[in-house]
Design a protein around this motif. Structure first.
Motif, PDB file in Angstrom:
ATOM      1  N   SER A 102      -5.330   4.029 -10.768  1.00 45.60           N
ATOM      2  CA  SER A 102      -5.041   2.614 -10.481  1.00 45.60           C
ATOM      3  C   SER A 102      -4.224   2.478  -9.198  1.00 45.60           C
ATOM      4  O   SER A 102      -4.485   1.585  -8.382  1.00 45.60           O
ATOM      5  N   SER A 103      -3.256   3.350  -9.004  1.00 48.77           N
ATOM      6  CA  SER A 103      -2.449   3.323  -7.776  1.00 48.77           C
ATOM      7  C   SER A 103      -3.317   3.613  -6.556  1.00 48.77           C
ATOM      8  O   SER A 103      -3.195   2.948  -5.521  1.00 48.77           O
ATOM      9  N   MET A 104      -4.198   4.592  -6.683  1.00 47.67           N
ATOM     10  CA  MET A 104      -5.096   4.936  -5.583  1.00 47.67           C
ATOM     11  C   MET A 104      -6.004   3.755  -5.242  1.00 47.67           C
ATOM     12  O   MET A 104      -6.169   3.408  -4.071  1.00 47.67           O
ATOM     13  N   ASP A 105      -6.575   3.142  -6.268  1.00 47.26           N
ATOM     14  CA  ASP A 105      -7.448   1.979  -6.041  1.00 47.26           C
ATOM     15  C   ASP A 105      -6.700   0.854  -5.335  1.00 47.26           C
ATOM     16  O   ASP A 105      -7.204   0.268  -4.384  1.00 47.26           O
ATOM     17  N   ARG A 106      -5.498   0.553  -5.798  1.00 46.98           N
ATOM     18  CA  ARG A 106      -4.743  -0.558  -5.199  1.00 46.98           C
ATOM     19  C   ARG A 106      -4.306  -0.242  -3.781  1.00 46.98           C
ATOM     20  O   ARG A 106      -4.245  -1.130  -2.943  1.00 46.98           O
ATOM     21  N   LYS A 130       0.827  -1.208   0.000  1.00 41.56           N
ATOM     22  CA  LYS A 130       0.000   0.000   0.000  1.00 41.56           C
ATOM     23  C   LYS A 130       0.861   1.256   0.000  1.00 41.56           C
ATOM     24  O   LYS A 130       0.542   2.239  -0.669  1.00 41.56           O
ATOM     25  N   THR A 131       1.959   1.229   0.733  1.00 39.38           N
ATOM     26  CA  THR A 131       2.883   2.360   0.752  1.00 39.38           C
ATOM     27  C   THR A 131       3.476   2.592  -0.633  1.00 39.38           C
ATOM     28  O   THR A 131       3.608   3.737  -1.088  1.00 39.38           O
ATOM     29  N   GLU A 132       3.826   1.510  -1.307  1.00 40.26           N
ATOM     30  CA  GLU A 132       4.363   1.620  -2.663  1.00 40.26           C
ATOM     31  C   GLU A 132       3.334   2.237  -3.611  1.00 40.26           C
ATOM     32  O   GLU A 132       3.658   3.110  -4.414  1.00 40.26           O
ATOM     33  N   GLU A 133       2.097   1.804  -3.505  1.00 38.52           N
ATOM     34  CA  GLU A 133       1.037   2.353  -4.359  1.00 38.52           C
ATOM     35  C   GLU A 133       0.796   3.830  -4.055  1.00 38.52           C
ATOM     36  O   GLU A 133       0.597   4.633  -4.964  1.00 38.52           O
ATOM     37  N   LEU A 134       0.838   4.205  -2.783  1.00 37.53           N
ATOM     38  CA  LEU A 134       0.672   5.618  -2.415  1.00 37.53           C
ATOM     39  C   LEU A 134       1.816   6.460  -2.966  1.00 37.53           C
ATOM     40  O   LEU A 134       1.603   7.607  -3.396  1.00 37.53           O
ATOM     41  N   ALA A 135       3.032   5.911  -2.968  1.00 42.80           N
ATOM     42  CA  ALA A 135       4.177   6.630  -3.537  1.00 42.80           C
ATOM     43  C   ALA A 135       3.990   6.830  -5.043  1.00 42.80           C
ATOM     44  O   ALA A 135       4.289   7.904  -5.579  1.00 42.80           O
ATOM     45  N   GLN A 136       3.478   5.824  -5.720  1.00 45.00           N
ATOM     46  CA  GLN A 136       3.220   5.947  -7.161  1.00 45.00           C
ATOM     47  C   GLN A 136       2.123   6.978  -7.422  1.00 45.00           C
ATOM     48  O   GLN A 136       2.203   7.765  -8.371  1.00 45.00           O
ATOM     49  N   PHE A 137       1.107   6.977  -6.571  1.00 47.92           N
ATOM     50  CA  PHE A 137       0.040   7.978  -6.689  1.00 47.92           C
ATOM     51  C   PHE A 137       0.616   9.381  -6.511  1.00 47.92           C
ATOM     52  O   PHE A 137       0.320  10.290  -7.293  1.00 47.92           O
ATOM     53  N   ALA A 138       1.455   9.564  -5.507  1.00 50.57           N
ATOM     54  CA  ALA A 138       2.091  10.863  -5.267  1.00 50.57           C
ATOM     55  C   ALA A 138       2.946  11.288  -6.461  1.00 50.57           C
ATOM     56  O   ALA A 138       2.974  12.473  -6.825  1.00 50.57           O
TER      57      ALA A 138
END
Length: 120
Positions: free
Chosen positions: A90-94, A6-14
Motif C-alpha cells: 500500500s505504501s509503495m502504491d501510494r 510520497k517521501t512519507e510513503e517511501l519511508a513507510q515502505f522502507a
C-alpha cells in the motif's frame, strides 16, 4: 505537498523492509509476495464498483496494521509477514500515486487521476 507525501510513503515502505528482516524468512520472500495484494483488483472484472471495494479493502493500511499486530500478539510469523506485505504494498502504491479508488473508474483515486491523460 505531493513530494512530501510520497517521501512519507517511501519511508513507510522502507520501514516494512527493515521489519521484514526480523522475520524468519529468506530475503527473496518479500519481493516475491509484494505484488500479491493486487489480487484484490479482480473485482474490476465484475464492475468498477466491485473493483474499487476490493482494491480499497486490500490496500487499507488499518487492515494491514491489524493483521500484523495480530501476528505479533499471537507470535505468528505468517500473520506478521502478511501485515508487512499489505502495508508495504500500500505504501509503495501510494508513493507511485495510486490511492483509494472511487467507484466510477480505476484511474479516479483519492490522490487524483492516475495514468496517461489524453489531450485533444
Amino acid at each position: 505537498m505531493k513530494t512530501l507525501l510520497k517521501t512519507e510513503e517511501l519511508a513507510q515502505f522502507a520501514l516494512t523492509i527493515v521489519l521484514f528482516s526480523y522475520l524468519p524468512y529468506a530475503w527473496w520472500v518479500y519481493p516475491a509476495l509484494l505484488l500479491l495484494p493486487d489480487v484484490s483488483m479482480l473485482g474490476y472484472l465484475i464492475s468498477p464498483k466491485a473493483g474499487a471495494i476490493g482494491y480499497n479493502i486490500g490496500h487499507h493500511k488499518g487492515l494491514a496494521v491489524a493483521v500484523g499486530l495480530a501476528g505479533f500478539l499471537l507470535t505468528s510469523p505468517v500473520l506478521m509477514l502478511t501485515g508487512l506485505i499489505l502495508f508495504g504494498h500500500s505504501s509503495m502504491d501510494r508513493a507511485m500515486g495510486y490511492g483509494f479508488k472511487y467507484a466510477d473508474s480505476f484511474q479516479h483515486t483519492h490522490l487524483g487521476k492516475t495514468g496517461k491523460t489524453v489531450h485533444a
